[in-house]
Every structure is written in structure tokens, then in C-alpha cells.
Design a protein around this motif. Structure first.
Motif, short mmCIF file in Angstrom:
data_model
loop_
_atom_site.label_atom_id
_atom_site.label_comp_id
_atom_site.label_asym_id
_atom_site.label_seq_id
_atom_site.Cartn_x
_atom_site.Cartn_y
_atom_site.Cartn_z
N MET A 1 0.81 -1.21 0.00
CA MET A 1 0.00 0.00 0.00
C MET A 1 0.85 1.26 0.00
SD MET A 1 -3.15 -0.84 -0.21
CE MET A 1 -4.05 0.58 0.36
N MET A 2 2.01 1.15 0.65
CA MET A 2 2.87 2.32 0.72
C MET A 2 3.28 2.80 -0.67
SD MET A 2 4.19 4.39 2.91
CE MET A 2 4.44 3.59 4.48
N SER A 3 3.42 1.83 -1.62
CA SER A 3 3.87 2.22 -2.95
C SER A 3 2.87 3.10 -3.67
CB SER A 3 4.15 0.97 -3.78
OG SER A 3 2.98 0.21 -3.92
N GLU A 4 1.63 3.12 -3.19
CA GLU A 4 0.65 4.00 -3.81
C GLU A 4 1.02 5.46 -3.62
OE1 GLU A 4 -3.12 1.10 -2.85
OE2 GLU A 4 -3.21 3.22 -2.44
N LEU A 5 1.77 5.71 -2.55
CA LEU A 5 2.05 7.10 -2.23
C LEU A 5 3.53 7.46 -2.40
CD1 LEU A 5 -0.14 7.51 0.95
CD2 LEU A 5 -0.49 8.59 -1.26
N LYS A 6 4.41 6.57 -1.93
CA LYS A 6 5.83 6.90 -1.96
C LYS A 6 6.49 6.24 -3.16
CE LYS A 6 7.13 8.07 2.73
NZ LYS A 6 7.91 7.70 3.91
N THR A 7 7.32 6.94 -3.85
CA THR A 7 8.10 6.35 -4.91
C THR A 7 9.51 6.14 -4.39
OG1 THR A 7 8.68 8.53 -5.75
CG2 THR A 7 6.74 7.48 -6.70
N GLU A 8 10.22 5.17 -4.96
CA GLU A 8 11.55 4.87 -4.47
C GLU A 8 12.50 6.03 -4.70
OE1 GLU A 8 12.51 2.28 -2.74
OE2 GLU A 8 10.46 1.58 -2.71
N GLU A 9 12.40 6.63 -5.86
CA GLU A 9 13.29 7.73 -6.18
C GLU A 9 12.48 8.90 -6.73
OE1 GLU A 9 16.24 6.38 -8.83
OE2 GLU A 9 17.18 5.02 -7.39
N PRO A 10 11.85 9.64 -5.84
CA PRO A 10 11.02 10.75 -6.29
C PRO A 10 11.86 11.93 -6.77
CG PRO A 10 11.12 10.70 -3.90
CD PRO A 10 11.90 9.52 -4.38
N GLU A 11 12.57 11.72 -7.89
CA GLU A 11 13.52 12.72 -8.36
C GLU A 11 12.83 13.98 -8.88
OE1 GLU A 11 16.69 12.66 -8.04
OE2 GLU A 11 16.75 10.69 -7.14
N LYS A 12 11.68 13.77 -9.51
CA LYS A 12 11.03 14.92 -10.13
C LYS A 12 9.68 15.19 -9.48
CE LYS A 12 13.19 14.35 -14.67
NZ LYS A 12 12.94 14.17 -16.12
N ARG A 13 9.43 16.42 -9.27
CA ARG A 13 8.12 16.80 -8.75
C ARG A 13 7.31 17.39 -9.89
NH1 ARG A 13 8.98 19.90 -3.04
NH2 ARG A 13 11.22 19.72 -3.08
N ALA A 14 6.01 17.09 -9.90
CA ALA A 14 5.15 17.64 -10.94
C ALA A 14 5.09 19.16 -10.80
CB ALA A 14 3.76 17.05 -10.81
N PRO A 15 5.16 19.88 -11.91
CA PRO A 15 5.08 21.34 -11.82
C PRO A 15 3.74 21.78 -11.25
CG PRO A 15 4.84 20.60 -14.09
CD PRO A 15 5.24 19.40 -13.30
N LYS A 16 3.79 22.85 -10.46
CA LYS A 16 2.56 23.35 -9.85
C LYS A 16 1.71 24.05 -10.91
CE LYS A 16 4.64 24.16 -5.34
NZ LYS A 16 5.05 25.19 -4.36
N PRO A 17 0.41 23.85 -10.85
CA PRO A 17 -0.48 24.57 -11.77
C PRO A 17 -0.56 26.04 -11.42
CG PRO A 17 -1.73 23.26 -10.21
CD PRO A 17 -0.30 22.91 -9.98
N LYS A 18 -1.09 26.83 -12.33
CA LYS A 18 -1.08 28.29 -12.16
C LYS A 18 -1.88 28.75 -10.96
CE LYS A 18 -4.93 28.86 -15.40
NZ LYS A 18 -5.38 29.45 -16.67
N TRP A 19 -2.89 27.94 -10.55
CA TRP A 19 -3.72 28.40 -9.43
C TRP A 19 -3.02 28.30 -8.08
CZ3 TRP A 19 -5.70 24.12 -12.38
CH2 TRP A 19 -5.52 22.86 -11.81
#
Length: 291
Positions: A1-19
Motif C-alpha cells: 500500500m505504501m507504494s501507492e504514495l511513496k516512490t523509491e526515487e522521487p527525483e522529479k516533482r510535478a510542476p505546480k499549476p497556475k492556481w
């Protein structure tokens, strides 16, 4: 279940939307409070947490203070507060917080704390002393206390009930299914029990939920219904933002339109106030929730 949230190597974060873009704080009242904070070297979680709503809140005479130190005994996957063995509780802290509130001329103070599971009283005596000290030094200031669950040791919660802050808040933080991943040492039903006991004691209650951690729309609505079932008066819904790469990733950016739908649904369920939006945090518009 943890893998649903945590990635092993979260190198990139999704860019924030304009709002999620934030304007720099401005305004005469904000500048006045900022000057007092700098002059007297006061500490607020507004600044240390780099809250996007700091300018708006300070301009409205509201500020948030964290007590019982800056090291937490829990390790929630969303929170940027340090985890470890805290220092000994400062018995002078209630007076120091009360003095800060007086110097800043705060009209409505939000007080929160780290979890202190290392203390027999869970920090409840410092909590109660802080409420009393603020009342003594700033009798015109109203308070919202954002409290921990005290591990379900209800005699510790009772100390807060006895000093009766104007609003008592305890955050559920996420939906039932994700609680073990997001708040590993907390329990969904125990948090509901905290809120029920506060309401049964006649207090005005509030809770908050972060969105964007992978919850579904149905789960959000179920959570809102659970909070209403224990009489919660005020609800905040805001976008979760990943503090660092070591924290849980953002699964989804919730649109302003979806937040608006939750607000409408919440008001129809009977919440007295619903603050629902991408930048909403627990203390957002706190001064408007007195009734």
C-alpha cells in the motif's frame, strides 16, 4: 500500500499549476506586524512554515504559534517538522507565547503544537497554561487551538476542555484508507473520537483534510460525512504540497472547481463554515470562524 504514495526515487516533482501561484504579502497591517516580529525576534509558524496566506492572515490580525518545541515524536509522511527526541518542555513557554501575542496585538491567535508522546501528560498542561496565559495578558484576544490526539488518553484531552478555547481544532488530515500511510502513528477513528468528545463537552470544533494524496472523490465525501457525524462545525480542505523529496509525493493537483464542489457539498451537509481551496491551510480565515 505504501507504494501507492511513496516512490523509491522521487527525483522529479510535478510542476505546480497556475492556481497555486502566490502573491507576495503586502498591506499596512501586514507590514506593521512584520515589523513587530522582527523587532522583538518573535517566532510564528506563519514564517517558519512559509505559509502562503501569511500576508492575508496578518493583515486580518491573525497569527499562528507552535508550542512544545520544534521536534515531533511522530513521523507523518506529509509534515516537514523534524522527528526525534524533543527537548524538555519549557515551563515558561506559556508566558512567552502570551507576550508575543500581546506585542503583535493579535486579535485571533491560532496555537498548535508538535506531538509530545514522550511526555506523560502529552503536553496538555503546557497547552492549558498557554490558553490561560493568553487570556490573562490579552483578554480581548480569541483563540483557536489545533491540538494533537494525546494518544487517546482522555484525561489529557480533558485539560483542554476545561480551559475551553473559543475553537478547538483537530485535523483528520486524510481519508480513512490513507491514514496509515499519511499519519503512521495516528488512527482515523481515534481522531473522530477526539472531535466527538470535544463536541459533547460543548465546544466549537474544527477539522482539516489535505487533498491530492491519492484519495477519491467518494472517499473525500465519506470523510466529510464522518466529520459531520461527530458534530464538527468547521471544515478546511486544501491542496497537499510535498515539502521535500523525502516526503509523500503529490498524486494529483485538485482543481479549484473540484474544491468548490466540496465546499457546496460541505455546506449542504451542515458544516457552519467550509474553507475549500488550493491554498487553504488549517488556520486560513480562522478569525471568521467565530460564532
Amino acid at each position: 500500500m505504501m507504494s501507492e504514495l511513496k516512490t523509491e526515487e522521487p527525483e522529479k516533482r510535478a510542476p505546480k499549476p497556475k492556481w497555486l501561484r502566490v502573491k507576495l504579502p503586502t498591506g499596512k497591517e501586514y507590514q506593521k506586524v512584520r515589523g513587530l516580529v522582527e523587532e522583538h525576534k518573535l517566532h510564528t509558524i506563519c514564517q517558519s512554515g512559509n505559509c502562503p496566506n501569511m500576508g492575508e492572515c496578518w493583515g486580518a490580525g491573525t497569527a499562528t504559534f507552535m508550542i512544545l518545541g520544534n521536534v515531533c515524536t511522530r513521523s507523518c509522511g506529509f509534515c516537514s517538522v523534524s522527528t526525534g527526541r524533543p527537548e524538555e518542555a519549557d515551563i515558561a513557554e506559556p508566558y512567552k507565547v502570551a507576550q508575543s501575542i500581546k506585542l503583535m496585538e493579535v486579535k485571533h491567535a491560532v496555537i498548535t503544537s508538535v506531538d509530545r508522546d514522550d511526555l506523560e501528560d502529552g503536553g496538555s498542561e503546557i497547552w492549558a497554561a498557554t490558553v490561560r496565559a493568553v487570556r490573562k495578558h490579552s483578554p480581548g484576544t480569541t483563540m483557536e487551538t489545533l491540538i494533537p490526539d494525546f494518544r487517546g488518553e482522555w484525561h489529557n484531552l480533558q485539560r483542554l476542555i476545561e480551559v475551553a478555547p473559543e475553537i478547538v481544532s483537530h485535523n483528520l488530515e486524510t481519508v480513512r484508507r490513507l491514514t496509515r500511510q499519511v499519519r503512521i502513528q495516528a488512527k482515523y477513528d481515534r481522531s473522530l473520537e477526539v472531535l466527538k468528545r470535544l463536541k459533547d463537552a460543548g465546544l466549537k470544533t474544527k477539522s482539516g483534510v489535505m487533498l491530492g494524496l491519492g484519495e477519491t472523490r467518494d472517499e473525500v465525501i465519506e470523510t466529510m460525512e464522518d466529520l459531520r457525524s461527530v458534530g464538527v462545525d468547521i471544515l478546511t480542505l486544501g491542496q497537499y504540497l510535498q515539502p521535500t523529496k523525502q516526503h509523500l509525493p503529490v498524486v494529483e493537483f485538485i482543481t479549484p472547481e473540484q474544491f468548490k464542489e466540496y465546499e457546496t457539498l460541505g455546506l449542504s451537509m451542515g458544516f457552519r463554515f467550509v474553507e475549500s481551496g488550493p491554498l487553504v491551510r488549517s488556520s486560513y480565515h480562522a478569525e471568521k470562524h467565530l460564532f
